[in-house]
Design a protein around this motif. Structure first.
Motif, mmCIF file in Angstrom:
data_model
loop_
_atom_site.group_PDB
_atom_site.id
_atom_site.type_symbol
_atom_site.label_atom_id
_atom_site.label_comp_id
_atom_site.label_asym_id
_atom_site.label_seq_id
_atom_site.Cartn_x
_atom_site.Cartn_y
_atom_site.Cartn_z
ATOM 1 N N GLU A 1 -45.372 -2.841 -21.275
ATOM 2 C CA GLU A 1 -44.680 -3.467 -22.168
ATOM 3 C C GLU A 1 -43.045 -3.778 -21.550
ATOM 4 O O GLU A 1 -42.780 -4.885 -21.669
ATOM 5 C CB GLU A 1 -44.456 -2.609 -23.425
ATOM 6 N N LYS A 2 -42.621 -2.921 -20.604
ATOM 7 C CA LYS A 2 -41.392 -2.969 -20.253
ATOM 8 C C LYS A 2 -41.509 -4.204 -19.050
ATOM 9 O O LYS A 2 -40.601 -4.997 -18.945
ATOM 10 C CB LYS A 2 -40.780 -1.765 -19.600
ATOM 11 N N ASN A 3 -42.303 -3.920 -17.917
ATOM 12 C CA ASN A 3 -42.132 -4.563 -16.832
ATOM 13 C C ASN A 3 -43.153 -5.680 -16.868
ATOM 14 O O ASN A 3 -42.979 -6.447 -15.782
ATOM 15 C CB ASN A 3 -42.626 -3.605 -15.765
ATOM 16 N N GLY A 4 -44.212 -5.780 -17.712
ATOM 17 C CA GLY A 4 -45.024 -6.966 -17.346
ATOM 18 C C GLY A 4 -46.164 -6.829 -16.571
ATOM 19 O O GLY A 4 -46.963 -7.645 -16.534
ATOM 20 N N PHE A 5 -46.330 -5.569 -15.952
ATOM 21 C CA PHE A 5 -47.567 -5.320 -15.164
ATOM 22 C C PHE A 5 -47.962 -3.921 -14.710
ATOM 23 O O PHE A 5 -47.114 -3.026 -15.285
ATOM 24 C CB PHE A 5 -47.270 -6.138 -13.647
ATOM 25 N N LEU A 6 -49.099 -3.736 -14.288
ATOM 26 C CA LEU A 6 -49.594 -2.385 -14.091
ATOM 27 C C LEU A 6 -50.565 -2.327 -12.608
ATOM 28 O O LEU A 6 -51.119 -3.368 -12.642
ATOM 29 C CB LEU A 6 -50.423 -1.738 -15.051
ATOM 30 N N PHE A 7 -50.507 -1.407 -11.958
ATOM 31 C CA PHE A 7 -51.392 -1.093 -10.957
ATOM 32 C C PHE A 7 -52.202 -0.100 -11.399
ATOM 33 O O PHE A 7 -52.102 0.956 -11.880
ATOM 34 C CB PHE A 7 -50.776 -0.716 -9.736
ATOM 35 N N LEU A 8 -53.593 -0.569 -11.673
ATOM 36 C CA LEU A 8 -54.557 0.611 -12.031
ATOM 37 C C LEU A 8 -55.613 0.788 -10.777
ATOM 38 O O LEU A 8 -56.101 -0.028 -10.214
ATOM 39 C CB LEU A 8 -55.754 0.006 -13.067
ATOM 40 N N ASP A 9 -55.906 2.273 -10.396
ATOM 41 C CA ASP A 9 -56.663 2.685 -9.321
ATOM 42 C C ASP A 9 -57.734 3.248 -9.914
ATOM 43 O O ASP A 9 -57.787 4.034 -11.115
ATOM 44 C CB ASP A 9 -55.763 3.295 -8.274
ATOM 45 N N ARG B 1 -50.505 -14.821 -25.326
ATOM 46 C CA ARG B 1 -51.665 -13.852 -25.711
ATOM 47 C C ARG B 1 -52.654 -13.840 -24.975
ATOM 48 O O ARG B 1 -53.994 -13.772 -25.072
ATOM 49 C CB ARG B 1 -52.115 -14.042 -27.145
ATOM 50 N N ALA B 2 -52.209 -13.785 -23.463
ATOM 51 C CA ALA B 2 -53.365 -13.932 -22.317
ATOM 52 C C ALA B 2 -52.882 -12.845 -21.264
ATOM 53 O O ALA B 2 -51.574 -12.574 -21.116
ATOM 54 C CB ALA B 2 -53.546 -15.177 -21.765
ATOM 55 N N LEU B 3 -53.704 -12.425 -20.490
ATOM 56 C CA LEU B 3 -53.354 -11.612 -19.144
ATOM 57 C C LEU B 3 -54.464 -11.857 -18.227
ATOM 58 O O LEU B 3 -55.399 -12.432 -18.343
ATOM 59 C CB LEU B 3 -53.353 -10.098 -19.631
ATOM 60 N N SER B 4 -53.946 -11.460 -17.058
ATOM 61 C CA SER B 4 -54.585 -11.488 -15.663
ATOM 62 C C SER B 4 -54.971 -10.207 -15.140
ATOM 63 O O SER B 4 -54.181 -9.172 -15.244
ATOM 64 C CB SER B 4 -53.889 -12.489 -14.631
ATOM 65 N N ILE C 1 -41.622 -10.363 -10.513
ATOM 66 C CA ILE C 1 -40.209 -9.793 -11.118
ATOM 67 C C ILE C 1 -40.488 -9.013 -12.158
ATOM 68 O O ILE C 1 -40.680 -9.503 -13.368
ATOM 69 C CB ILE C 1 -39.399 -11.440 -11.327
ATOM 70 N N PRO C 2 -40.387 -7.675 -12.150
ATOM 71 C CA PRO C 2 -40.677 -6.946 -13.268
ATOM 72 C C PRO C 2 -39.705 -7.349 -14.332
ATOM 73 O O PRO C 2 -38.272 -7.587 -14.159
ATOM 74 C CB PRO C 2 -40.095 -5.367 -12.718
ATOM 75 N N GLY C 3 -40.167 -7.143 -15.516
ATOM 76 C CA GLY C 3 -39.473 -7.653 -16.701
ATOM 77 C C GLY C 3 -39.217 -9.196 -17.004
ATOM 78 O O GLY C 3 -38.605 -9.528 -18.142
ATOM 79 N N SER C 4 -39.391 -9.735 -15.970
ATOM 80 C CA SER C 4 -39.214 -11.405 -16.345
ATOM 81 C C SER C 4 -40.310 -11.985 -17.339
ATOM 82 O O SER C 4 -39.811 -13.063 -17.963
ATOM 83 C CB SER C 4 -39.641 -12.015 -14.850
ATOM 84 N N HIS C 5 -40.973 -11.160 -17.950
ATOM 85 C CA HIS C 5 -41.993 -11.762 -18.829
ATOM 86 C C HIS C 5 -41.335 -11.897 -20.221
ATOM 87 O O HIS C 5 -41.886 -12.494 -21.256
ATOM 88 C CB HIS C 5 -43.403 -10.812 -18.875
ATOM 89 N N LEU D 1 -52.845 -5.771 -13.119
ATOM 90 C CA LEU D 1 -52.852 -6.377 -14.338
ATOM 91 C C LEU D 1 -51.502 -6.669 -14.645
ATOM 92 O O LEU D 1 -50.553 -6.117 -14.769
ATOM 93 C CB LEU D 1 -53.220 -5.025 -15.137
ATOM 94 N N PHE D 2 -51.377 -7.956 -15.244
ATOM 95 C CA PHE D 2 -50.136 -8.528 -15.450
ATOM 96 C C PHE D 2 -50.061 -9.654 -16.803
ATOM 97 O O PHE D 2 -51.258 -10.359 -16.723
ATOM 98 C CB PHE D 2 -49.558 -9.231 -14.149
ATOM 99 N N ASP D 3 -48.915 -9.629 -17.316
ATOM 100 C CA ASP D 3 -48.805 -10.456 -18.513
ATOM 101 C C ASP D 3 -48.834 -12.016 -18.068
ATOM 102 O O ASP D 3 -48.110 -12.310 -16.938
ATOM 103 C CB ASP D 3 -47.432 -10.289 -19.212
#
Length: 332
Positions: A75-83, A193-196, A214-218, A271-273
């Protein structure tokens, strides 16, 4: 904010995200047109303003497929890394199918395949789930679909699946952009309302042109300058020159939030917004970079008439026909 960009109805133009948007032009007040909350490519100067949609559309964290810390980060950064969502055998199978498509001369000649402008190497293959049933089964994997459904608060469908190849030695750069800006203007996607989800299939490191974010740019929507040419997708998928943000706005965002490289070993999910600003450098080392890429869109957010009044892009780039929610299929 530099004088090269301006903010609509801003009370504090120096601070990103402190803006308000109001419709003032005759064009936007036409009754026969849906009000555009995210106008772009309409103004002579670059503009930015606040996002108007949630980042996470579901409220019940008890039912979330991800733990709370990960959701807060997203929510804060707009992306996640999932392993570790996929096993080594599953990743190896994806790699084999990826290589088969890349080596297939018939696939290379199809319209779904995008080649590098100079070398002719394949850089993307769209609609991979229709070209190969295995990739459809990966897209429907419940480990992915449940995450997408939770974040988007709805059933989901595939807006744009593809394989991305960045060839070794001559893979080209791709400039900063928001996917949503393009999907909104050129495809008619109404809301953010979409994500990649990008699944790394080769090592993604700092040397082979990894995805940069760019974290938070979303949280900030950047309205770009320039009209959209007819059939813009024919060139933009090779090198994006329309729908790119102003240099000064990018500089300000980077100064506020920094840049992070999406590096990782095969199997990592990025995973990103849809509104996160991202891009990539060229790849001049021998090692290629490849990713399996799924864009999940909320069923309620299906695309309509492009907000840029352009011709609709081909179905293999932006799905709009026979839209159905994804099943959750367990791979065997």
């Amino acid at each position: 904010m530099s004088s090269s960009a301006y903010v609509l109805d801003s009370e504090s133009p120096e601070v990103l995200g402190q803006t308000k948007w109001s419709v003032t032009t005759d064009e936007m007040l036409k009754k026969d047109r849906v009000v555009d909350d995210y106008p772009s490519r309409q103004y002579q100067k670059p503009t930015y303003f606040n996002r108007k949609d949630p980042v996470i559309f579901s409220d019940d964290r008890q039912k979330a497929p991800l733990d709370e810390a990960l959701l807060d980060h997203y929510e804060k950064n707009g992306f996640l890394f999932l392993d570790h969502l996929f096993s080594e055998d599953e990743i190896a199978k994806m790699q084999r199918y990826m290589q088969c498509l890349r080596d297939d001369e018939f696939i290379k000649q199809r319209e779904e395949s995008i080649t590098e402008a100079n070398s002719g190497d394949i850089c993307s293959v769209f609609d991979v789930h229709k070209l190969n049933d295995f990739f459809q089964s990966v897209a429907e994997d419940p480990r992915l679909v449940r995450i997408a459904e939770y974040i988007l608060g709805d059933q989901v469908y595939l807006h744009q699946p593809r394989l991305n190849y960045k060839p070794g030695s001559r893979g080209k750069e791709f400039y900063w952009h928001s996917d949503f800006e393009t999907w909104h203007v050129e495809d008619g996607m109404p809301r953010m309302r979409a994500l990649s989800m990008s699944i790394t299939l080769t090592p993604n490191d700092h040397n082979n042109g990894p995805l940069l974010v760019i974290p938070g740019s979303h949280h900030t929507y950047v309205s770009c300058v320039g009209e959209t040419p007819d059939n813009n997708y024919l060139s933009s998928l090779k090198k994006q020159e329309v729908g790119v943000p102003d240099d000064q706005i990018v500089q300000n965002l980077v100064e506020s939030y920094g840049i992070e490289a999406a590096v990782g070993q095969p199997g990592r999910i990025i995973l990103f917004d849809c509104n996160l600003l991202h891009g990539s450098n060229g790849n001049i080392i021998p090692a290629p970079r490849s990713n399996l890429f799924f864009v999940y869109n909320a069923l309620s957010n299906r695309v309509g008439k492009p907000f840029g009044d352009t011709k609709v892009r081909p179905e293999y780039i932006a799905a709009r026909e026979d839209i159905r929610p994804l099943k959750k299929v367990i791979n065997t």
